[in-house]
Design an enzyme around this catalytic site. Structure first.
Site, short mmCIF file in Angstrom:
data_model
loop_
_atom_site.label_atom_id
_atom_site.label_comp_id
_atom_site.label_asym_id
_atom_site.label_seq_id
_atom_site.Cartn_x
_atom_site.Cartn_y
_atom_site.Cartn_z
CG ASP A 103 -1.68 0.47 0.72
OD1 ASP A 103 -2.35 1.56 0.00
OD2 ASP A 103 -3.05 0.29 1.01
CD1 TRP A 159 -3.66 3.45 -3.13
CD2 TRP A 159 -3.10 5.45 -2.41
NE1 TRP A 159 -3.49 3.17 -2.20
CE2 TRP A 159 -3.42 5.01 -1.01
CE3 TRP A 159 -2.39 7.21 -1.95
CZ2 TRP A 159 -2.72 5.25 -0.05
CZ3 TRP A 159 -2.76 7.65 -0.54
CH2 TRP A 159 -2.19 6.05 0.35
N GLY A 160 -2.36 4.56 -8.26
CA GLY A 160 -1.68 5.51 -10.16
C GLY A 160 -1.43 6.95 -9.44
CD GLN A 161 -0.95 9.24 -4.83
OE1 GLN A 161 0.36 8.87 -3.99
NE2 GLN A 161 -1.66 9.31 -3.30
CB ALA A 162 4.52 8.72 -8.88
CG ASP A 202 -8.99 2.83 -1.18
OD1 ASP A 202 -7.83 2.28 -1.88
OD2 ASP A 202 -8.83 2.61 -0.14
#
Length: 435
Positions: free
Chosen positions: A151, A222-225, A243
């Site tokens: 996570d 979470w789809g970041q970076a 989520d």
């Protein structure tokens, strides 16, 4: 305001540096069960073994469901072993330790997963793995772990990225899928492999690869970076959004976002729209069907998130749909289904409430083409698949068709097939050949 996205939004291929593992681990989307959506922190060895036994008893194992995954809250809070620095399993929840429950799961012919975070604490505040990657990977391997969900909580300020990136999942974007309000957007062409997020996730990848045990690595990032550009070299699945929750609005929102990620799908790499909510909340039968079908045709991991000892026959039948599982697990065709027409909206429209409604994809396991039609509206409406519009079918005007929900052979269907669909329902067709 809705807008139309350029075709270039899909013009990327899976990374040539895909993370290839021994024995085919991670080559196809993972199938299994996870504790979080059903139980949250209220997890113990009894609940885990109940799920494991039901995977076998309900026939899910025979269809390929194999991972039984422990999510957050499995350890003692606020401390590590002072000698080994390992995370300490909660002895009240897991009296035989994680290795003990792993042995029981393995005896059923299944695999076991565990959870940590690329931060100092997990999302529920338990010890996580940032700075302890090697010792944690060694413990997971020693305990017999087969799958790690990793996570993105508990990240200290010195590990936050210099720049922010757009994640069009309802947190900071306008309805057209852009993020004009980012506080510090990355400059054009920025290489996100230089980011601290990339470093946090690759440190655990390297620690896992150093173990003699093969552990599937699932990034819950979470789809970041801009993870879609580097997720495939780091893990075998990567979360492309925030989520999921057990309501249709959120399911549609994630499906819409993932629509524009389909050219990242391939063997060894799968954008992950989060675990399944089939059987949870107030989802209708139709919404459960659409949710599962969309996840399956996008070749997402199919991780069940409901209590299997109380699941309804209807929802179990959805999770056991062999046509959709066979499409998802195709050993020859790695690509997902793709939308060929948006339906409710003009093509390439980013609309969180109305994802693309018409999808198709080739399948070696089905020996034909899978066609899906979604009614994204709030009322009953008709959807029609016109063969000349379907890329795989446009060269002929008559095909043999099977209804994937009922298994009924619809015979020779000429030119088009129409279906009256209740709100948020899907028709799924297996088109077998010319007639």
């Amino acid at each position: 305001m809705l807008t139309t996205l350029s075709l270039t939004a899909l013009a990327f291929l899976p990374s040539v540096n895909a993370l290839v593992r021994k024995d085919g681990v991670g080559r196809l989307p993972a199938l299994g069960w996870n504790s979080w959506n059903a139980f949250g922190c209220d997890i113990d060895s009894t609940k885990l073994m109940t799920a494991a036994n039901e995977i076998v008893n309900l026939g899910l194992k025979d269809l390929g469901y194999e991972y039984v995954n422990i999510d957050d809250c499995w350890s003692v809070k606020n401390t590590r072993n002072s000698t080994t620095q390992r995370i300490i399993p909660d002895a009240q929840k897991f009296p035989d330790g994680i290795s003990g429950v792993a042995d029981h799961v393995h005896q059923l012919g299944l695999k076991i997963g565990i959870y940590s975070s690329a931060g100092e604490t997990t999302c529920a505040g338990y010890p996580a793995s940032l700075g302890h990657e090697q010792v944690d990977a060694e413990a997971f391997a020693e305990w017999g772990i087969d799958y790690l969900k990793y996570d993105n909580c508990g990240v200290p300020s010195n590990w936050t990225d210099q720049y922010s990136a757009c994640v069009p999942d309802g947190t900071n974007e306008l309805a057209n899928g852009t993020c004009p309000d980012l506080s510090n957007p990355a400059p054009a062409g920025y290489d996100w492999t230089q980011s601290k997020t990339y470093t946090r996730y690759t440190r655990m990848r390297d620690a896992l690869l150093a173990q003699s045990r093969t552990i599937l690595y699932s990034l819950c990032e979470w789809g970041q970076a801009d993870v879609n550009t580097w997720g495939n070299e780091t893990g075998n699945s990567w979360r492309m959004s925030g989520d999921i929750t057990a309501n249709w609005a959120r399911i549609a929102q994630i499906a819409n976002e993932n629509t524009f990620k389909m050219n990242y799908v391939g063997f060894w790499g799968h954008p992950d729209p989060d675990m399944l909510e089939v059987g949870n909340g107030d989802l209708t039968v139709e919404e459960n069907r659409a949710h599962f079908a969309l996840w399956a045709i996008m070749k997402s991991p199919l991780i069940i998130g409901t209590a299997l000892d109380s699941i309804s026959d209807t929802n179990l039948a959805i999770l056991k749909n062999k046509y959709l599982i066979d499409f998802n697990q195709d050993p020859i065709v790695g690509r997902s289904a793709h939308p060929y027409k948006w339906g409710y909206n003009p093509d390439w429209t980013f609309d969180p409430g109305h994802p693309a409604e018409y999808w198709s994809g080739p399948s070696s396991t089905l020996k034909g083409t899978l066609v899906l039609m979604l009614n994204s509206e709030n009322t009953t409406s008709t959807r029609t698949a016109v063969w000349k519009e379907v890329p795989e079918l446009k060269h002929h005007n008559a095909y043999r068709v099977i209804d994937a929900w009922s298994g009924k052979d619809l015979g020779c269907v000429r030119n088009h097939y129409g279906a009256s669909l209740a709100s948020h329902d899907v028709a799924v067709l297996v088109v077998k050949g010319v007639c």
